[in-house]
Design a protein around this motif. Structure first.
Motif, PDB file in Angstrom:
ATOM      1  N   VAL A   1       6.237   6.677  16.589  1.00 52.16           N
ATOM      2  CA  VAL A   1       5.588   5.487  16.541  1.00 52.16           C
ATOM      3  C   VAL A   1       4.029   5.746  16.489  1.00 52.16           C
ATOM      4  O   VAL A   1       3.485   4.822  16.017  1.00 52.16           O
ATOM      5  CB  VAL A   1       6.460   4.882  17.902  1.00 52.16           C
ATOM      6  N   ILE A   2       3.592   6.279  16.740  1.00 50.17           N
ATOM      7  CA  ILE A   2       2.082   6.489  17.064  1.00 50.17           C
ATOM      8  C   ILE A   2       1.679   6.816  15.734  1.00 50.17           C
ATOM      9  O   ILE A   2       1.288   6.414  14.730  1.00 50.17           O
ATOM     10  CB  ILE A   2       1.405   7.879  17.617  1.00 50.17           C
ATOM     11  N   ASP A   3       3.056   8.058  14.934  1.00 52.81           N
ATOM     12  CA  ASP A   3       2.517   8.086  13.208  1.00 52.81           C
ATOM     13  C   ASP A   3       2.699   7.123  12.759  1.00 52.81           C
ATOM     14  O   ASP A   3       2.189   7.369  11.470  1.00 52.81           O
ATOM     15  CB  ASP A   3       3.199   9.360  13.166  1.00 52.81           C
ATOM     16  N   GLU A   4       3.856   6.256  12.799  1.00 57.11           N
ATOM     17  CA  GLU A   4       4.331   4.971  11.137  1.00 57.11           C
ATOM     18  C   GLU A   4       2.798   4.411  12.222  1.00 57.11           C
ATOM     19  O   GLU A   4       2.383   3.418  11.352  1.00 57.11           O
ATOM     20  CB  GLU A   4       5.716   4.788  11.731  1.00 57.11           C
ATOM     21  N   SER A   5       1.909   3.911  13.654  1.00 56.21           N
ATOM     22  CA  SER A   5       0.788   3.211  13.505  1.00 56.21           C
ATOM     23  C   SER A   5       0.015   4.048  12.953  1.00 56.21           C
ATOM     24  O   SER A   5      -1.527   2.558  12.154  1.00 56.21           O
ATOM     25  CB  SER A   5       0.546   2.969  14.761  1.00 56.21           C
ATOM     26  N   VAL A   6      -0.411   4.711  12.564  1.00 52.68           N
ATOM     27  CA  VAL A   6      -1.708   5.584  12.304  1.00 52.68           C
ATOM     28  C   VAL A   6      -1.461   5.684  10.503  1.00 52.68           C
ATOM     29  O   VAL A   6      -2.193   5.380  10.070  1.00 52.68           O
ATOM     30  CB  VAL A   6      -1.682   6.689  12.125  1.00 52.68           C
ATOM     31  N   ALA A   7       0.128   5.670   9.506  1.00 50.71           N
ATOM     32  CA  ALA A   7       0.003   5.168   8.019  1.00 50.71           C
ATOM     33  C   ALA A   7      -0.154   3.893   7.891  1.00 50.71           C
ATOM     34  O   ALA A   7      -1.268   3.838   7.136  1.00 50.71           O
ATOM     35  CB  ALA A   7       1.357   5.914   8.260  1.00 50.71           C
ATOM     36  N   ASP A   8      -0.162   3.100   8.894  1.00 51.69           N
ATOM     37  CA  ASP A   8       0.369   1.312   8.495  1.00 51.69           C
ATOM     38  C   ASP A   8      -1.068   0.923   8.549  1.00 51.69           C
ATOM     39  O   ASP A   8      -1.997   0.611   7.573  1.00 51.69           O
ATOM     40  CB  ASP A   8       0.740   0.692  10.241  1.00 51.69           C
ATOM     41  N   ARG A   9      -1.974   1.776   9.607  1.00 53.91           N
ATOM     42  CA  ARG A   9      -3.716   1.142   9.780  1.00 53.91           C
ATOM     43  C   ARG A   9      -4.312   2.208   8.287  1.00 53.91           C
ATOM     44  O   ARG A   9      -5.240   1.354   7.592  1.00 53.91           O
ATOM     45  CB  ARG A   9      -3.895   2.258  10.292  1.00 53.91           C
ATOM     46  N   LEU A  10      -4.169   3.163   7.984  1.00 51.18           N
ATOM     47  CA  LEU A  10      -4.263   3.513   7.162  1.00 51.18           C
ATOM     48  C   LEU A  10      -4.297   3.278   4.862  1.00 51.18           C
ATOM     49  O   LEU A  10      -4.918   3.504   4.445  1.00 51.18           O
ATOM     50  CB  LEU A  10      -4.037   5.114   6.673  1.00 51.18           C
ATOM     51  N   LEU A  11      -2.749   3.025   5.414  1.00 56.36           N
ATOM     52  CA  LEU A  11      -2.267   1.771   3.856  1.00 56.36           C
ATOM     53  C   LEU A  11      -3.231   0.474   4.157  1.00 56.36           C
ATOM     54  O   LEU A  11      -3.460  -0.021   2.964  1.00 56.36           O
ATOM     55  CB  LEU A  11      -1.446   1.741   4.197  1.00 56.36           C
ATOM     56  N   ARG A  12      -3.030  -0.303   4.903  1.00 54.15           N
ATOM     57  CA  ARG A  12      -3.975  -1.261   5.131  1.00 54.15           C
ATOM     58  C   ARG A  12      -4.977  -1.531   5.015  1.00 54.15           C
ATOM     59  O   ARG A  12      -5.692  -1.958   3.925  1.00 54.15           O
ATOM     60  CB  ARG A  12      -4.040  -1.807   6.353  1.00 54.15           C
ATOM     61  N   ARG A  13      -6.232   0.050   4.856  1.00 52.19           N
ATOM     62  CA  ARG A  13      -7.348   0.318   5.096  1.00 52.19           C
ATOM     63  C   ARG A  13      -7.818   0.685   3.515  1.00 52.19           C
ATOM     64  O   ARG A  13      -8.797  -0.114   2.342  1.00 52.19           O
ATOM     65  CB  ARG A  13      -8.222   1.399   5.557  1.00 52.19           C
ATOM     66  N   ARG A  14      -6.387   1.091   3.000  1.00 47.06           N
ATOM     67  CA  ARG A  14      -6.918   1.557   1.709  1.00 47.06           C
ATOM     68  C   ARG A  14      -6.749   0.363   0.840  1.00 47.06           C
ATOM     69  O   ARG A  14      -7.412   0.574  -0.517  1.00 47.06           O
ATOM     70  CB  ARG A  14      -5.579   2.996   1.318  1.00 47.06           C
ATOM     71  N   LYS A  15      -5.791  -0.101   0.988  1.00 45.30           N
ATOM     72  CA  LYS A  15      -5.182  -1.546   0.280  1.00 45.30           C
ATOM     73  C   LYS A  15      -6.761  -2.047   0.131  1.00 45.30           C
ATOM     74  O   LYS A  15      -6.931  -2.748  -0.664  1.00 45.30           O
ATOM     75  CB  LYS A  15      -4.590  -2.300   1.351  1.00 45.30           C
TER      76      LYS A  15
ATOM     77  N   ILE B   1     -10.533  11.581   9.859  1.00 45.88           N
ATOM     78  CA  ILE B   1      -9.647  10.241   8.886  1.00 45.88           C
ATOM     79  C   ILE B   1     -10.208   8.823   8.757  1.00 45.88           C
ATOM     80  O   ILE B   1      -9.759   8.207   7.652  1.00 45.88           O
ATOM     81  CB  ILE B   1      -8.242  10.698  10.303  1.00 45.88           C
ATOM     82  N   GLU B   2     -11.028   8.639   9.555  1.00 54.39           N
ATOM     83  CA  GLU B   2     -11.753   7.016   9.192  1.00 54.39           C
ATOM     84  C   GLU B   2     -12.871   7.455   8.162  1.00 54.39           C
ATOM     85  O   GLU B   2     -12.965   6.159   7.898  1.00 54.39           O
ATOM     86  CB  GLU B   2     -12.444   6.954  10.516  1.00 54.39           C
ATOM     87  N   SER B   3     -13.007   9.095   8.210  1.00 53.90           N
ATOM     88  CA  SER B   3     -14.106   8.980   6.920  1.00 53.90           C
ATOM     89  C   SER B   3     -13.260   8.809   5.595  1.00 53.90           C
ATOM     90  O   SER B   3     -14.079   9.159   4.458  1.00 53.90           O
ATOM     91  CB  SER B   3     -15.050   9.628   7.169  1.00 53.90           C
ATOM     92  N   GLY B   4     -12.017   9.190   5.332  1.00 51.87           N
ATOM     93  CA  GLY B   4     -11.298   9.572   4.602  1.00 51.87           C
ATOM     94  C   GLY B   4     -11.449  11.298   3.762  1.00 51.87           C
ATOM     95  O   GLY B   4     -10.926  11.348   2.868  1.00 51.87           O
ATOM     96  N   ARG B   5     -11.693  11.782   4.793  1.00 51.10           N
ATOM     97  CA  ARG B   5     -12.073  13.042   4.546  1.00 51.10           C
ATOM     98  C   ARG B   5     -10.588  14.405   4.836  1.00 51.10           C
ATOM     99  O   ARG B   5     -10.689  15.723   3.899  1.00 51.10           O
ATOM    100  CB  ARG B   5     -13.224  13.697   5.224  1.00 51.10           C
ATOM    101  N   ARG B   6     -10.275  13.413   5.937  1.00 54.10           N
ATOM    102  CA  ARG B   6      -8.827  14.563   6.542  1.00 54.10           C
ATOM    103  C   ARG B   6      -7.385  13.387   5.771  1.00 54.10           C
ATOM    104  O   ARG B   6      -7.688  12.189   6.392  1.00 54.10           O
ATOM    105  CB  ARG B   6      -8.855  14.958   7.306  1.00 54.10           C
ATOM    106  N   LEU B   7      -7.073  13.661   6.021  1.00 50.54           N
ATOM    107  CA  LEU B   7      -5.220  12.134   6.342  1.00 50.54           C
ATOM    108  C   LEU B   7      -4.121  13.721   6.916  1.00 50.54           C
ATOM    109  O   LEU B   7      -4.128  14.958   7.190  1.00 50.54           O
ATOM    110  CB  LEU B   7      -4.693  12.487   4.826  1.00 50.54           C
TER     111      LEU B   7
END
Length: 200
Positions: free
Chosen positions: A107-121, A190-196
């Motif tokens: 559940v947590i990992d899906e939330s993080v992935a959703d945040r990262l995908l929204r940010r990327r869009k 993660i926030e800065s985009g240097r790590r995934l």
């Protein structure tokens, strides 16, 4: 100044939330909040109700009870004088706790992935990136996910709380401090985009 609309359509909400789940409508244009800090995660472990980042902190708060259930079941299984019925019950509790922990990590990992995908869009909408031939993004993929790290933090927290009466020796406290510092660095990267996280 124009007031915000009281009701938004389903396209204004992040995916995975419904009218009944989300008390507040989050419009598509709203900025994506950063990952919670280790202090916020520890506060969730302590039972404090999160005000922000509930998609991550609510499941993180549930880790502590799962870790307690897991530890107690493991203690029964390691006893030499436990009856067959106690062993059977403890084994079921152990499997249930492990399953719940894995579900909360997901559940947590899906939330993080959703945040990262929204940010990327959002980033691509503002500034489209045109890749050059022969270049690859310079991003490191981490070996553990945010959910896995939160589960380890909860395990250390639960063991620390269980040993709170014995204040002489608490190696879990040092380990938890080190893990919290590492998590904060990971979240910032993660926030800065240097790590995934893995899987993205």
């Amino acid at each position: 100044m124009n007031p915000l609309p009281e009701q938004g359509g389903s396209e204004d909400r992040p995916s995975g939330t419904s009218d009944s789940e989300s008390g507040v409508e989050i419009p598509e244009w709203a900025p994506i909040e950063p990952l919670p800090s280790s202090e916020m995660v520890l506060a969730a472990f302590a039972g404090m109700v999160p005000v922000t980042a509930t998609d991550i902190l609510d499941p993180a708060g549930e880790f502590v009870e799962c870790q307690r259930q897991y530890r107690l079941a493991l203690a029964v299984l390691s006893q030499t004088g436990a009856s067959a019925e106690q062993m059977k019950e403890a084994a079921a509790e152990l499997v249930s706790a492990r399953s719940d922990i894995e579900m909360l990590i997901m559940v947590i990992d899906e939330s993080v992935a959703d945040r990262l995908l929204r940010r990327r869009k959002d980033e691509l909408r503002v500034r489209p990136v045109i890749p050059r031939a022969g270049t690859a993004p310079n991003v490191v993929v981490h070996t553990e996910s945010v959910g896995m790290i939160a589960a380890r933090m909860a395990d250390l927290w639960e063991r620390l709380v269980a040993k709170a009466s014995d204040l002489d020796e608490l190696p879990e406290a040092y380990q938890l401090c080190e893990l919290c510092a590492a998590y904060d660095v990971f979240a910032a990267e993660i926030e800065s985009g240097r790590r995934l996280p893995p899987g993205l």
